[in-house]
Motif scaffolding. Structure first.
Motif, short mmCIF file in Angstrom:
data_model
loop_
_atom_site.label_atom_id
_atom_site.label_comp_id
_atom_site.label_asym_id
_atom_site.label_seq_id
_atom_site.Cartn_x
_atom_site.Cartn_y
_atom_site.Cartn_z
N UNK A 1 -10.85 -33.58 2.11
CA UNK A 1 -10.43 -33.88 0.74
C UNK A 1 -9.34 -34.94 0.72
N UNK A 2 -9.23 -35.62 -0.40
CA UNK A 2 -8.25 -36.69 -0.51
C UNK A 2 -6.85 -36.24 -0.85
N UNK A 3 -6.69 -34.94 -1.10
CA UNK A 3 -5.39 -34.39 -1.44
C UNK A 3 -5.54 -33.35 -2.54
N UNK A 4 -4.40 -32.94 -3.10
CA UNK A 4 -4.43 -31.94 -4.17
C UNK A 4 -3.21 -32.13 -5.06
N UNK A 5 -3.27 -31.54 -6.24
CA UNK A 5 -2.18 -31.63 -7.20
C UNK A 5 -1.43 -30.31 -7.25
N UNK A 6 -0.09 -30.39 -7.22
CA UNK A 6 0.74 -29.19 -7.27
C UNK A 6 2.01 -29.45 -8.07
N UNK A 7 2.49 -28.48 -8.82
CA UNK A 7 3.76 -28.64 -9.52
C UNK A 7 4.95 -28.38 -8.60
N UNK A 8 4.71 -27.85 -7.41
CA UNK A 8 5.80 -27.53 -6.49
C UNK A 8 6.54 -28.79 -6.07
N UNK A 9 7.83 -28.80 -6.30
CA UNK A 9 8.66 -29.94 -5.90
C UNK A 9 8.96 -30.92 -7.00
N UNK A 10 8.33 -30.77 -8.14
CA UNK A 10 8.60 -31.69 -9.25
C UNK A 10 10.07 -31.56 -9.67
N UNK A 11 10.74 -32.69 -9.81
CA UNK A 11 12.14 -32.68 -10.21
C UNK A 11 13.11 -32.47 -9.06
N UNK A 12 12.59 -32.46 -7.82
CA UNK A 12 13.44 -32.30 -6.64
C UNK A 12 13.22 -33.48 -5.70
N UNK A 13 13.91 -33.46 -4.56
CA UNK A 13 13.74 -34.53 -3.58
C UNK A 13 12.31 -34.58 -3.03
N UNK A 14 11.58 -33.49 -3.18
CA UNK A 14 10.21 -33.43 -2.67
C UNK A 14 9.33 -34.49 -3.35
N UNK A 15 9.63 -34.84 -4.57
CA UNK A 15 8.76 -35.76 -5.32
C UNK A 15 8.99 -37.22 -4.94
N UNK A 16 10.02 -37.52 -4.17
CA UNK A 16 10.36 -38.91 -3.87
C UNK A 16 9.20 -39.62 -3.16
N UNK A 17 8.80 -40.76 -3.72
CA UNK A 17 7.76 -41.58 -3.12
C UNK A 17 6.35 -41.08 -3.36
N UNK A 18 6.18 -40.06 -4.20
CA UNK A 18 4.84 -39.50 -4.43
C UNK A 18 4.35 -39.83 -5.83
N UNK A 19 3.03 -39.95 -5.92
CA UNK A 19 2.42 -40.20 -7.22
C UNK A 19 2.46 -38.94 -8.06
N UNK A 20 2.79 -39.11 -9.34
CA UNK A 20 2.83 -37.97 -10.26
C UNK A 20 1.76 -38.14 -11.33
N UNK A 21 1.22 -37.01 -11.75
CA UNK A 21 0.22 -37.02 -12.81
C UNK A 21 0.56 -35.93 -13.82
#
Length: 215
Positions: free
Chosen positions: A114-134
């Motif tokens: 699979x090409x990846x998955x979508x998760x709300x985990x980490x939104x608004x934290x350092x985890x989201x840095x450099x990642x695409x958001x939808x």
């Protein structure tokens, strides 16, 4: 038994700079003999290690860290091994810490193609840095991409001649996922049974396993 090889031959599959997945949770399920075999090979360095953690001082993956064989770590927590923190702060090791559920699912995606998955985990934290958001139905998700490795090193309680693996109790942890997400799978086995394993006991089918080594 074509899949059963000596441990030195198995470790030949690892090269300097390889990406290596290693099973285990606080060293429970981490293959000790394979770790020692890597340490005997002075040429095996600059490894990217994908693992839940780095074990504890003197146990499991911490031995690779202490020998400075790990160039990059992708893990969920590292606090039980202070040496990892020392090398990270000194700029000697790149460290990527990700949420444990995200870690497991990224490996599963790697194994499933699979090409990846979508998760709300980490939104608004350092985890989201450099990642695409939808944003879907008003909720923000991070796109987490799959993880794969050149080699996976696993520890199984039992195997048969076909490479089918049975993990005992908590040692199963991330190992069935890792077996699907690596180009070459090497399993250190505590016991090799006569005939074939009971299909109800097979956690990893032998078609995924390249080599078996005795633990």
């Amino acid at each position: 038994m074509k899949k059963l090889v000596n441990i030195e031959h198995a470790v030949d599959q690892i090269k300097s700079g390889s990406t290596v997945m290693i099973g285990g949770f606080m060293a429970c399920g981490t293959p000790p003999a394979l770790i020692e075999a890597i340490l005997r090979r002075e040429d095996l360095r600059d490894l990217t290690v994908i693992s839940n953690d780095h074990g504890m001082t003197g146990v499991g993956i911490s031995k690779l860290v202490a020998a400075k064989r790990v160039k990059k770590a992708i893990a969920t927590h590292l606090g039980l091994n202070p040496e990892t923190g020392v090398q990270m702060n000194a700029g000697e090791m790149e460290v990527q810490v990700i949420p444990q559920g995200t870690f497991a699912e990224r490996i599963r995606c790697g194994g499933a193609g699979l090409g990846g998955f979508l998760t709300p985990t980490g939104v608004g934290t350092v985890v989201e840095e450099g990642k695409e958001k939808m944003v879907i139905d008003g909720r923000t998700y991070l796109l987490e991409k799959p993880l794969r490795a050149d080699v996976a090193l696993l520890l199984a309680h039992q195997a048969d001649q076909y490479g089918n693996l049975f993990y005992r109790r908590a040692t199963r942890n991330f190992q069935p996922l890792m077996a699907m997400a690596a180009d070459v799978v090497i399993a250190e086995v505590e016991e090799i049974v006569e005939g074939a394993l009971n299909p109800d006991l097979v956690h990893t089918p032998g078609i995924l396993v390249k080599y078996l080594v005795r633990g």
